[in-house]
Design a protein around this motif. Structure first.
Motif, mmCIF file in Angstrom:
data_model
loop_
_atom_site.group_PDB
_atom_site.id
_atom_site.type_symbol
_atom_site.label_atom_id
_atom_site.label_comp_id
_atom_site.label_asym_id
_atom_site.label_seq_id
_atom_site.Cartn_x
_atom_site.Cartn_y
_atom_site.Cartn_z
ATOM 1 N N PHE A 112 0.764 -1.595 -0.078
ATOM 2 C CA PHE A 112 -0.299 -0.176 -0.327
ATOM 3 C C PHE A 112 0.878 0.957 0.169
ATOM 4 N N LEU A 113 1.568 1.702 0.974
ATOM 5 C CA LEU A 113 2.620 3.206 0.854
ATOM 6 C C LEU A 113 3.576 2.530 -0.440
ATOM 7 N N GLU A 114 4.179 1.113 -0.995
ATOM 8 C CA GLU A 114 4.423 1.509 -1.687
ATOM 9 C C GLU A 114 4.267 2.595 -3.163
ATOM 10 N N SER A 115 2.505 2.573 -3.154
ATOM 11 C CA SER A 115 2.095 3.805 -4.365
ATOM 12 C C SER A 115 1.675 4.882 -3.823
ATOM 13 N N HIS A 116 1.645 4.587 -2.811
ATOM 14 C CA HIS A 116 1.664 5.402 -1.762
ATOM 15 C C HIS A 116 1.624 7.344 -2.159
ATOM 16 N N PRO A 117 1.195 8.120 -2.992
ATOM 17 C CA PRO A 117 1.718 9.590 -3.216
ATOM 18 C C PRO A 117 2.674 10.502 -2.559
ATOM 19 N N LYS A 118 2.353 10.109 -1.011
ATOM 20 C CA LYS A 118 3.593 11.184 -0.642
ATOM 21 C C LYS A 118 4.340 10.126 0.503
ATOM 22 N N VAL A 119 4.526 8.582 -0.272
ATOM 23 C CA VAL A 119 5.564 8.194 0.166
ATOM 24 C C VAL A 119 7.074 8.018 -0.488
ATOM 25 N N SER A 120 8.195 8.260 -0.493
ATOM 26 C CA SER A 120 9.222 8.231 -1.131
ATOM 27 C C SER A 120 9.746 6.858 -1.136
ATOM 28 N N LYS A 121 9.825 6.356 -0.402
ATOM 29 C CA LYS A 121 10.838 4.702 -0.899
ATOM 30 C C LYS A 121 10.057 4.116 0.426
ATOM 31 N N VAL A 122 9.637 2.805 0.412
ATOM 32 C CA VAL A 122 9.244 1.687 1.215
ATOM 33 C C VAL A 122 10.291 0.807 1.174
ATOM 34 N N VAL A 123 10.984 0.150 2.578
ATOM 35 C CA VAL A 123 11.779 -1.399 2.423
ATOM 36 C C VAL A 123 10.869 -1.648 3.229
ATOM 37 N N TYR A 124 11.037 -3.317 2.938
ATOM 38 C CA TYR A 124 10.188 -4.745 3.231
ATOM 39 C C TYR A 124 10.977 -5.650 2.845
ATOM 40 N N PRO A 125 11.538 -7.188 2.939
ATOM 41 C CA PRO A 125 12.713 -8.061 2.375
ATOM 42 C C PRO A 125 11.270 -8.471 1.823
ATOM 43 N N GLY A 126 10.371 -8.689 1.432
ATOM 44 C CA GLY A 126 8.992 -9.264 0.938
ATOM 45 C C GLY A 126 9.158 -8.387 -0.496
ATOM 46 N N LEU A 127 9.047 -7.244 -0.604
ATOM 47 C CA LEU A 127 8.733 -6.524 -1.464
ATOM 48 C C LEU A 127 9.862 -6.958 -2.930
ATOM 49 N N ALA A 128 9.263 -6.869 -4.508
ATOM 50 C CA ALA A 128 10.174 -7.558 -4.912
ATOM 51 C C ALA A 128 11.132 -5.994 -5.408
ATOM 52 N N SER A 129 11.028 -5.147 -4.580
ATOM 53 C CA SER A 129 11.628 -3.846 -4.868
ATOM 54 C C SER A 129 13.703 -4.098 -3.878
ATOM 55 N N HIS A 130 12.821 -5.465 -1.974
ATOM 56 C CA HIS A 130 13.860 -4.790 -2.268
ATOM 57 C C HIS A 130 15.406 -5.517 -2.940
ATOM 58 N N PRO A 131 16.432 -4.978 -2.415
ATOM 59 C CA PRO A 131 17.859 -4.483 -3.354
ATOM 60 C C PRO A 131 17.963 -6.542 -2.597
ATOM 61 N N GLN A 132 18.032 -7.163 -2.024
ATOM 62 C CA GLN A 132 18.232 -8.655 -1.625
ATOM 63 C C GLN A 132 17.280 -9.524 -1.746
ATOM 64 N N LYS A 133 15.949 -9.284 -2.365
ATOM 65 C CA LYS A 133 15.035 -10.074 -2.148
ATOM 66 C C LYS A 133 15.218 -11.488 -2.515
ATOM 67 N N GLU A 134 16.493 -12.162 -3.562
ATOM 68 C CA GLU A 134 16.808 -12.986 -3.664
ATOM 69 C C GLU A 134 17.377 -13.851 -2.019
ATOM 70 N N LEU A 135 18.299 -12.971 -2.135
ATOM 71 C CA LEU A 135 19.055 -13.881 -0.501
ATOM 72 C C LEU A 135 17.748 -13.998 0.525
ATOM 73 N N ALA A 136 16.470 -12.821 0.286
ATOM 74 C CA ALA A 136 15.884 -13.096 0.937
ATOM 75 C C ALA A 136 14.429 -14.280 1.300
ATOM 76 N N ASP A 137 14.618 -14.601 -0.311
ATOM 77 C CA ASP A 137 13.442 -15.516 -0.374
ATOM 78 C C ASP A 137 14.560 -16.827 0.002
ATOM 79 N N ARG A 138 16.216 -16.885 -0.186
ATOM 80 C CA ARG A 138 16.839 -18.682 0.106
ATOM 81 C C ARG A 138 16.512 -18.093 1.338
ATOM 82 N N GLN A 139 16.507 -16.901 2.828
ATOM 83 C CA GLN A 139 17.204 -17.318 3.945
ATOM 84 C C GLN A 139 16.210 -17.641 4.401
ATOM 85 N N HIS A 140 15.390 -17.103 4.123
ATOM 86 C CA HIS A 140 13.880 -17.195 5.518
ATOM 87 C C HIS A 140 12.897 -18.455 4.947
ATOM 88 N N ARG A 141 12.107 -18.392 5.989
ATOM 89 C CA ARG A 141 11.707 -19.533 5.579
ATOM 90 C C ARG A 141 9.904 -19.478 5.341
#
Length: 383
Positions: free
Chosen positions: A303-332
């Protein structure tokens, strides 16, 4: 190799082999009962080796609010496993064994706070003249105690970006005794490749500890990825209800456990039996809470990632997270926790000061309540 390296250090592990410690190691559980083999992690979180009280049949471990424990004779000292609650307490010991089981460790110490667990780790494995490679983004209290307490005592720390394991290896010195990871980091949610860093640590004969408070054992168990020790702030997801404070330091081997247990006993760094009793109950819902929190966090982040008043969102589950591949591999099970951060366009303090319920402006994380925090002004204001 690690045990040999420790034995050569300034403080020998042999000093931990006091009678009270030999009696305490892995021998303090209540009578062993038959258990269904290969129980799931969810089952261990609820039951975790806890057995009904032998005398009364109580299904919950009693609260032993006793300072001392009577010995039948000098020759039978510690025959029942307990002497003085600074050293061992039956209620606290049950929590320690349950935490170790869930974290897949040999044993653990449970202390008063997460910071107490962090301090215990550094006190146990570093001396004056020793060096530690530590993440450049950690919980504020961890960063502060390294700079403000341990550096003046003659220890040195290299704060590096653990997102690239090469940075860790390049920072190693001949006197490096500890590699200190945090994954995900508080508050930036940067991940450390624990398998890669553990391989580096083992190759150099260095201990690797990971603060896994944000992940919890339900999402990632560092000991499964080659780490030697795990730190947990039990205040967060283990407690989960904003009731108590506590910390745990989990050891992978008997030798490491002996060392941290000795440090705990010398420092008197313990947990109240009543707090241990409450955490034995609240942690039973950890799996249910983390699954729901992870689901809610993902919805909020999207929701926040598409909000006009938000410039950046970081969460390991988002495709935009720079370490998404590691998050999917290391997190259960595709779970990434209940924490996220975002930048707003405009004044963030205005957002914080005007926040409406059910959101609450305060410190802490992992509990059932929805909390929002300006970490630059609160939890990380000193670094």
């Amino acid at each position: 190799m690690l045990a040999q390296k420790l034995a050569r250090g300034a403080t020998s592990l042999r000093s931990a082999s006091a009678p009270w410690l030999r009696q305490s190691i892995r021998s303090l559980s209540l009578k062993d009962h038959s258990w269904v083999p290969d129980c799931s992690l969810d089952t261990h979180i609820v039951h975790g080796g806890v057995c009904p009280d032998e005398k009364t049949g109580a299904i919950l471990t009693p609260v032993y609010l006793s300072t001392t424990f009577v010995q039948e004779s000098v020759d039978q000292y510690l025959a029942k496993g307990f002497s003085y609650s600074r050293t061992n307490n039956p209620t606290v010991k049950m929590l320690e064994e349950k935490v170790a089981k869930i974290e897949n460790g040999y044993d653990s110490i449970c202390v008063s706070t997460g910071m107490a667990a962090t301090a215990s780790c550094i006190n146990a494995f570093m001396n004056s003249g020793d060096h530690c490679v530590i993440t450049n983004c950690s919980y504020g209290g961890t960063n502060r105690i390294c700079r403000e307490q341990f550096v003046p005592l003659g220890m040195s720390f290299s704060f590096v970006d653990f997102a690239d394991p090469k940075n860790v290896e390049e920072a190693i010195r001949p006197n490096t005794k500890l590699i200190f990871s945090e994954s995900p980091t508080n508050p930036t949610l940067t991940l450390a490749d624990l398998d890669a860093i553990s391989e580096i640590a083992q190759r150099h004969g260095i201990l690797h500890v990971c603060d896994s408070t944000f992940a919890t054992p339900y999402i990632c168990r560092p000991l499964d990825h080659g780490c030697d020790l795990t730190i947990q702030s039990l205040t967060k997801y283990y407690d989960g209800l904003n009731i108590g404070t506590g910390g745990a330091l989990v050891a992978k081997t008997p030798e490491l456990y002996e060392r941290i247990k000795l440090i705990q006993n010398m420092h008197g760094n313990i947990m109240s039996p009543l707090t241990a009793y409450m955490m034995l109950q609240t942690m039973k819902t950890m799996g249910l809470r983390i699954r729901q929190q992870s689901s809610s966090a993902m919805k909020i982040a999207t929701f926040l990632e598409s909000h006009p008043k938000v410039s950046k969102v970081v969460y390991p589950g988002l495709a935009s997270h720079p370490q998404k591949e590691l998050a999917d591999r290391q997190h259960r099970d595709g779970l990434h926790g209940g924490m996220l951060w975002f930048d707003v366009k405009g004044d963030p303090i205005k957002l914080m000061d005007g926040i409406k319920r059910p959101w609450t402006l305060c410190e802490n994380l992992g509990a059932a309540e929805s909390i929002i925090t300006a970490f630059l002004g609160l939890t990380h204001s000193k670094i």
